[in-house]
Scaffold this active site. Structure first.
Site, PDB file in Angstrom:
ATOM      1  N   HIS A 154       0.849  -1.193   0.000  1.00 33.80           N
ATOM      2  CA  HIS A 154       0.000   0.000   0.000  1.00 33.80           C
ATOM      3  C   HIS A 154       0.888   1.247   0.000  1.00 33.80           C
ATOM      4  O   HIS A 154       1.851   1.332   0.775  1.00 33.80           O
ATOM      5  CB  HIS A 154      -0.924   0.007   1.214  1.00 33.80           C
ATOM      6  CG  HIS A 154      -2.071  -0.950   1.070  1.00 33.80           C
ATOM      7  ND1 HIS A 154      -1.891  -2.313   1.104  1.00 33.80           N
ATOM      8  CD2 HIS A 154      -3.397  -0.749   0.885  1.00 33.80           C
ATOM      9  CE1 HIS A 154      -3.072  -2.906   0.951  1.00 33.80           C
ATOM     10  NE2 HIS A 154      -3.996  -1.982   0.812  1.00 33.80           N
ATOM     11  N   ARG A 553      -4.979 -10.979  -5.051  1.00 34.86           N
ATOM     12  CA  ARG A 553      -6.228 -10.265  -4.732  1.00 34.86           C
ATOM     13  C   ARG A 553      -6.780  -9.645  -6.007  1.00 34.86           C
ATOM     14  O   ARG A 553      -6.035  -9.054  -6.788  1.00 34.86           O
ATOM     15  CB  ARG A 553      -6.009  -9.181  -3.677  1.00 34.86           C
ATOM     16  CG  ARG A 553      -7.322  -8.472  -3.304  1.00 34.86           C
ATOM     17  CD  ARG A 553      -7.186  -7.566  -2.095  1.00 34.86           C
ATOM     18  NE  ARG A 553      -6.534  -6.304  -2.384  1.00 34.86           N
ATOM     19  CZ  ARG A 553      -6.976  -5.100  -1.988  1.00 34.86           C
ATOM     20  NH1 ARG A 553      -8.074  -5.011  -1.262  1.00 34.86           N
ATOM     21  NH2 ARG A 553      -6.311  -4.009  -2.277  1.00 34.86           N
ATOM     22  N   GLU A 674     -15.929  -5.311   2.902  1.00 39.94           N
ATOM     23  CA  GLU A 674     -15.343  -3.992   3.126  1.00 39.94           C
ATOM     24  C   GLU A 674     -16.356  -2.904   3.474  1.00 39.94           C
ATOM     25  O   GLU A 674     -16.144  -2.154   4.418  1.00 39.94           O
ATOM     26  CB  GLU A 674     -14.554  -3.571   1.880  1.00 39.94           C
ATOM     27  CG  GLU A 674     -13.427  -4.526   1.536  1.00 39.94           C
ATOM     28  CD  GLU A 674     -12.710  -4.134   0.253  1.00 39.94           C
ATOM     29  OE1 GLU A 674     -11.813  -3.283   0.330  1.00 39.94           O
ATOM     30  OE2 GLU A 674     -13.055  -4.675  -0.806  1.00 39.94           O
ATOM     31  N   ASP A 715     -11.983   0.846   3.682  1.00 40.10           N
ATOM     32  CA  ASP A 715     -13.170   1.270   2.928  1.00 40.10           C
ATOM     33  C   ASP A 715     -14.403   1.387   3.810  1.00 40.10           C
ATOM     34  O   ASP A 715     -15.265   2.215   3.550  1.00 40.10           O
ATOM     35  CB  ASP A 715     -13.422   0.299   1.776  1.00 40.10           C
ATOM     36  CG  ASP A 715     -12.443   0.521   0.631  1.00 40.10           C
ATOM     37  OD1 ASP A 715     -12.510   1.583   0.000  1.00 40.10           O
ATOM     38  OD2 ASP A 715     -11.602  -0.358   0.393  1.00 40.10           O
ATOM     39  N   ARG A 753      -5.892  -4.182   8.156  1.00 38.41           N
ATOM     40  CA  ARG A 753      -5.683  -2.936   8.913  1.00 38.41           C
ATOM     41  C   ARG A 753      -4.639  -2.067   8.223  1.00 38.41           C
ATOM     42  O   ARG A 753      -3.609  -2.552   7.770  1.00 38.41           O
ATOM     43  CB  ARG A 753      -5.213  -3.246  10.339  1.00 38.41           C
ATOM     44  CG  ARG A 753      -6.178  -4.095  11.137  1.00 38.41           C
ATOM     45  CD  ARG A 753      -5.578  -4.506  12.475  1.00 38.41           C
ATOM     46  NE  ARG A 753      -5.353  -3.378  13.356  1.00 38.41           N
ATOM     47  CZ  ARG A 753      -4.200  -3.121  13.947  1.00 38.41           C
ATOM     48  NH1 ARG A 753      -3.155  -3.882  13.741  1.00 38.41           N
ATOM     49  NH2 ARG A 753      -4.081  -2.075  14.750  1.00 38.41           N
ATOM     50  N   ARG A 886      -9.400   6.080  -3.348  1.00 38.39           N
ATOM     51  CA  ARG A 886      -8.916   5.078  -2.398  1.00 38.39           C
ATOM     52  C   ARG A 886      -8.783   5.692  -1.012  1.00 38.39           C
ATOM     53  O   ARG A 886      -8.614   6.896  -0.850  1.00 38.39           O
ATOM     54  CB  ARG A 886      -7.577   4.514  -2.865  1.00 38.39           C
ATOM     55  CG  ARG A 886      -7.701   3.598  -4.080  1.00 38.39           C
ATOM     56  CD  ARG A 886      -6.412   2.837  -4.298  1.00 38.39           C
ATOM     57  NE  ARG A 886      -6.492   1.948  -5.447  1.00 38.39           N
ATOM     58  CZ  ARG A 886      -6.914   0.695  -5.396  1.00 38.39           C
ATOM     59  NH1 ARG A 886      -7.324   0.174  -4.257  1.00 38.39           N
ATOM     60  NH2 ARG A 886      -6.928  -0.052  -6.472  1.00 38.39           N
TER      61      ARG A 886
END
Length: 1051
Positions: A154, A553, A674, A715, A753, A886
């Site tokens: 991320h 994913r 989410e 999210d 997380r 995002r």
């Protein structure tokens, strides 16, 4: 100052920390005087003193004077040209980074000096025994614990990797400087080294000039393993083992590891078109390459150490066999080599078919900076660089180079022929003979040189049996590494499977044989066995042959599009238009069948082909190297079965092409819930899945009766606000656990997380201890993202601490689960607060037509894309609304302005509504007795302690249009309301009253952090008048770096 430290509630002595800050600050000042001049350094000091004075006035309640000083400070900054502004931004950013390094070092130092650190294995094991847990229950629970920490790419790590390495070097130097045995000269040398590092940092560009690729991100994750976790894991496991032996009388089994590691780097393709099937395959191979390379180094060191003669009969027999095989092989090589001297033989027979090029920087250790390494390695000249004397046409001696890329880790293909000087008079036959002679001589020379470096094998294995066995292990590892290099270059590889290691068990077998042999040879040998050899066995058990298993994913909609293409091609209609029951009937029927669904002749769109290619690659790689297949935005049972079908179909296809079974097993398919809506339906989806006979039997047969479910914090927080998200996550976990229990299936919850509180971040210990009862039953998966990876696992000492915290927190949650809400009234009260909170949040963020424009005006959101900190786009889809933005840039932007809005918006309204209904005492009781509610309030309080209304107000006044100023004022009032009711429920007179350590850390940074915020406001004003100013953009990005360093958070 960080959201992630697990010791924020513990008091810390600041003397050592202040001394380190002063030392680094003075050294930075000296460097700046040399680099930018004394006059500008004095100007920096003036800015800092003005900021410090304003902070002092505000803390003393003298608001008018504080505002006057802040205006004077803003005026000084507005007079600076871009060159001066950039220098100030860089200087203050680097100082804040130095403070962070000192803070981390102080925590490491504190841990070393405390005999019994809180939350350590020793401390928690003792507590549990005192609470009545039996020794057997404690021992068995620890041994069966299965925690997996998943590192993700991320985009929240703002520092370049080059600078991260330099920061690590400074931390090591501070550690060395603490040694009491240093003499004056040694201490002087440490200071000189620190000056060199700080100078190097100042002269290094802190901005990334291009986006990283997914493979770059994967390399960064592998570097964390090499620079830190590789050293930390054996140390951590020794602590666990020693504590177990102390309290239960039995050590941790040698191959038992309570914690393993996973990765999303190179596997997370959700909204990232740059992560392709080829990227996933390359990253998987690269991870194997790194693991093999690390094992070769360890085995080499171990061979040197294990020089003893005594061994078990079994090991002796193995050594005899290896020696006999080796001697036979040597004879064959000598025979072949004599043949190769004959010009009639083909020279290509003497050269291995090996790649001409390694993956970029793959041969360098992760600690390498500018080619240097903390791991000394001997590069053996090989076929890549052999200088051979030849005669040119005139008879003069010349040097000809046989050149391939790589060193001892890489060898060239025979097609990369040696460069031989050509004479006009030489004919083709002479050239061919010269070429053959050159290849033969280069191989002879290389072979002789290798023999000089390698010790000669003894004729009798009894002389050094362990060295013989480990030498064989090393040879096999080297062949494994060469095979991976070939595969990385898409070259053919025809090694026999018995010549290389494919599985963890294959590598463990000879190592365990050595260990058992040493244990059988008496206490002295047993002591040796429990050293480096035991550490290596534990590393192999933890990291396997891949270091970190790679998760895949993808968004659920992409799978539906793929099935649409297939059903249309087969004239079955459009899959996505079917209702849920029809989808389930179709998927279940196909899953029970034995034929592939996708015809080989099918032609599909590129996006669909990429999905099919991904499943094909996953079938080829298998579950030995891959972990889970995570479905983001999952909302129905059909989302899971769709992936199961595509996975099964790919495995059948690959199996047919290979003519044998697919490698390893099927991947776990993990739905990720989410949004608030999806979280509320999570339990129903799991019940529906488990009610399907095929699926339930599949889970029992292929996944040991363990269902994995992922819950997303980012999210859900962006969707409904932090308070509502936390409550919905809590209820969803309860429902999923209950659903699995109904069908006799065990459950593993996977927590997605983030680093900041707004994305579910916060202290690990607090998070695990506040989960619903029964949701952590010895198993847990959790992501560690972006800058948190470096913060928690960047140094071996901090890594050991974090691993212990994971172990003890999961152990406590398993054996002594957190308390549920005491009475149903508390749950009803939570529902009321959540409803008001969500309404307040959504009415502001999604329903106020002015909010989106206000967000873009008041924050540097639009400029964050220039940071180049991640390979994926900032939006899932090409829209301008907040819905598809995002969560990371959403939080990142608000963190920069010090408003931190996503973490608290709606909380104050919900708490106020409950208090106004006379529920204040009830809320105080919930705070004292219910760990979950306490963790929510404590994290909100921590965020509020880092927020700054006066700074946020300056962004509004300078950047927001007049008609939206009122919205900013309303939001600031909402923040004040939140602070008021949070402190009431905590029973505090002011924020962070019970956490003086964190409060002091925040206050120490303000004289450098506040000017950076004010400078950012000034530069944003200039940029928005003329966005073509590249220099101004650079200054802005440096202020973003500095504020992130000061806040110890990005997104």
């Amino acid at each position: 100052m960080t959201d992630t430290t697990d010791d924020i509630a513990e008091e810390m002595s600041f003397q050592g920390f202040d001394d380190d800050c002063k030392l680094l600050g003075n050294l930075l000042k000296d460097v700046l005087q040399r680099e930018v001049g004394i006059d500008f350094v004095e100007k920096l000091a003036k800015i800092r003193i003005l900021a410090q004075s304003a902070c002092n006035m505000r803390q003393g309640g003298i608001e008018e004077m504080a505002e006057l000083l802040e205006k004077q400070l803003a005026s000084e900054l507005s007079k600076m040209n871009l060159e001066e502004a950039q220098t100030l931004a860089r200087a203050f950013s680097h100082y804040l980074t130095m403070m962070s390094i000192a803070e981390t070092h102080h925590k490491v130092r504190k841990g070393v000096n405390m005999a019994n650190f809180a939350k350590s294995c020793d401390d928690v094991f003792r507590q549990l025994l005192q609470d009545g847990i039996s020794q057997d229950d404690l021992y068995n629970t620890v041994c069966k614990q299965a925690v997996e920490i998943v590192l993700t790419a991320h985009p929240t790590q703002i520092n370049r990797r080059t600078l991260q390495y330099k920061h690590i070097k400074i931390a090591h130097l501070l550690d060395y400087n603490d040694r009491p045995d240093l003499g004056p000269e040694d201490r002087e040398m440490v200071i000189e080294d620190l000056v060199r590092e700080i100078t190097s940092i100042w002269q290094t560009d802190e901005l990334r000039r291009q986006k990283p690729t997914p493979v770059d991100e994967a390399r960064a994750g592998l570097n964390i393993v090499e620079q830190s976790l590789w050293k930390a894991v054996p140390h951590y496991l020794r602590r666990v083992s020693n504590a177990l032996k102390k309290h239960t009388g039995k050590p941790l089994p040698l191959t038992c590891t309570p914690i393993k590691f996973g990765s999303w780097m190179g596997g997370d393709r959700d909204g990232n078109p740059n992560v392709t099937a080829k990227v996933t395959k390359d990253v998987s191979l690269l991870s194997r390459w790194m693991a093999t390379d690390l094992y070769i180094r360890e085995v080499d060191s171990l061979r040197f150490e294990l020089s003893m003669k005594r061994c078990s009969d079994k090991l002796s027999r193995l050594a005899h066999e290896i020696l006999e095989d080796t001697n036979n092989e040597t004879k064959r090589e000598d025979w072949n080599q004599s043949d190769n001297r004959s010009p009639s033989k083909n020279p290509n027979q003497t050269v291995s078919l090996l790649p001409s090029k390694l993956p970029s920087r793959a041969h360098l250790p992760s600690c390498a900076v500018n080619g240097e390494s903390d791991h000394p390695r001997l590069d053996i000249p090989g076929a890549d660089y052999n200088q051979v004397n030849n005669k040119d046409a005139d008879g003069k001696s010349s040097t000809s180079t046989v050149s391939n890329a790589g060193s001892s880790n890489s060898h060239a293909s025979p097609t990369s022929a040696a460069s031989i000087p050509r004479s006009p008079s030489s004919n083709s036959n002479q050239q061919l003979l010269a070429q053959r002679k050159l290849f033969a001589e280069s191989q002879i020379g290389r072979s002789s040189f290798q023999k000089l470096l390698e010790p000669k094998l003894p004729h009798l294995p009894g002389i050094a049996p362990y060295r013989i066995v480990l030498g064989n292990v090393k040879d096999k590892l080297q062949r494994t590494r060469r095979r991976l290099e070939l595969l990385l270059e898409d070259c053919p590889c025809e090694l026999d499977p018995s010549d290389y290691y494919e599985t963890t068990e294959q590598l463990l077998e000879p190592l365990l044989l050595c260990y058992e042999s040493m244990q059988s040879c008496g206490a002295g040998a047993g002591v040796l066995a429990d050293g480096r050899l035991a550490d290596l066995i534990r590393r192999v058990s933890t990291f396997g042959m891949v270091l970190m298993k790679l998760d895949l994913r993808q968004e659920s909609a992409r799978h539906a599009e793929t099935l649409d293409a297939i059903t249309k091609y087969l004239d079955m209609g459009t899959y996505s238009e079917w209702n849920e029951e029809k989808k389930l009937d179709f998927l279940t029927k196909e899953l029970k069948g034995k034929r592939p669904l996708v015809p080989p002749s099918i032609e599909v769109a590129p996006d669909v082909k990429e999905v099919l290619d991904t499943f094909r690659v996953s079938a080829e790689i298998g579950s030995d190297a891959l972990g889970a297949y995570v479905i983001s935005m999952a909302s129905n049972a059909s989302d899971v079965l769709a992936v199961e079908l595509l996975q099964k179909d790919a495995r059948l296809t690959v199996c047919g092409e290979l003519g044998r079974e697919c490698p390893a097993g099927t991947l776990r398919v993990v739905p990720l819930f989410e949004t608030v809506k999806d979280l509320r339906g999570a339990g129903s989806v799991i019940r529906k899945l488990l009610s399907i006979d095929w699926y339930r039997q599949h889970i029992i047969k292929n996944h040991n009766g363990q269902q994995e479910v992922m819950v997303g914090y980012s999210d859900s927080g962006k969707d409904a606000g932090r308070f509502t998200a936390a409550w919905e996550l809590y209820k969803a976990q309860e429902d999923v656990v209950a659903a699995c229990k109904e069908y006799g299936i065990k459950v593993t919850l996977f927590h997605g997380r983030g680093g900041s509180v707004g994305r579910g971040g916060g202290p690990t210990y607090l998070a695990i201890q506040s989960q619903p009862p029964g949701s952590v039953m010895g198993t847990l998966r959790s992501t560690e993202q972006g800058e948190m990876v470096q913060a928690k696992f960047g140094l071996p000492q901090t890594s050991v601490r974090q691993l212990e915290i994971y172990t003890t927190a999961v152990l406590l949650a398993t054996l002594r689960p957190p308390l549920p809400p005491r009475e149903e009234k508390w749950r009803n009260l939570m529902e009321d607060i959540s409803k008001i909170s969500c309404q307040c949040y959504r009415s502001t963020v999604y329903e106020n037509p002015e909010f989106l424009t206000y967000f873009n005006e008041a924050t540097p959101q639009a400029e964050l894309g220039f940071l180049n900190i991640g390979s994926r786009p900032t939006r899932r889809k090409a829209t301008t609304g907040i819905g598809h933005l995002r969560a990371i840039p959403w939080i990142f932007a608000w963190t920069q302005t010090r408003f931190v809005l996503p973490a608290w918006l709606g909380v104050g309204a919900g708490l106020k509504g409950a208090c106004e209904k006379g529920q204040t005492d009830e809320l105080k009781a919930m705070y004292k007795e219910w760990p979950f509610f306490q963790s929510i309030i404590d994290l909100i309080e921590m965020v509020l302690g880092k927020a700054d209304i006066s700074i946020a107000k300056q962004y509004d006044e300078a950047l927001v249009s007049e008609k939206r100023q009122e919205l900013g004022c309303q939001l600031r009032n909402e923040l004040i309301t939140t602070e008021k009711f949070v402190t009431v429920i905590c029973g505090h007179d002011k924020l962070l009253q019970n956490n003086r350590a964190l409060r002091k850390l925040i206050e120490n940074r303000l004289p450098f952090l506040n000017p950076l915020n004010m400078l950012q406001v000034e530069i944003l004003k200039r940029l928005r008048r003329d966005d073509d100013k590249l220099k101004a953009r650079d200054v802005l990005l440096i202020t973003i770096n500095g504020i992130a360093a000061g806040m110890r958070n990005t997104g």
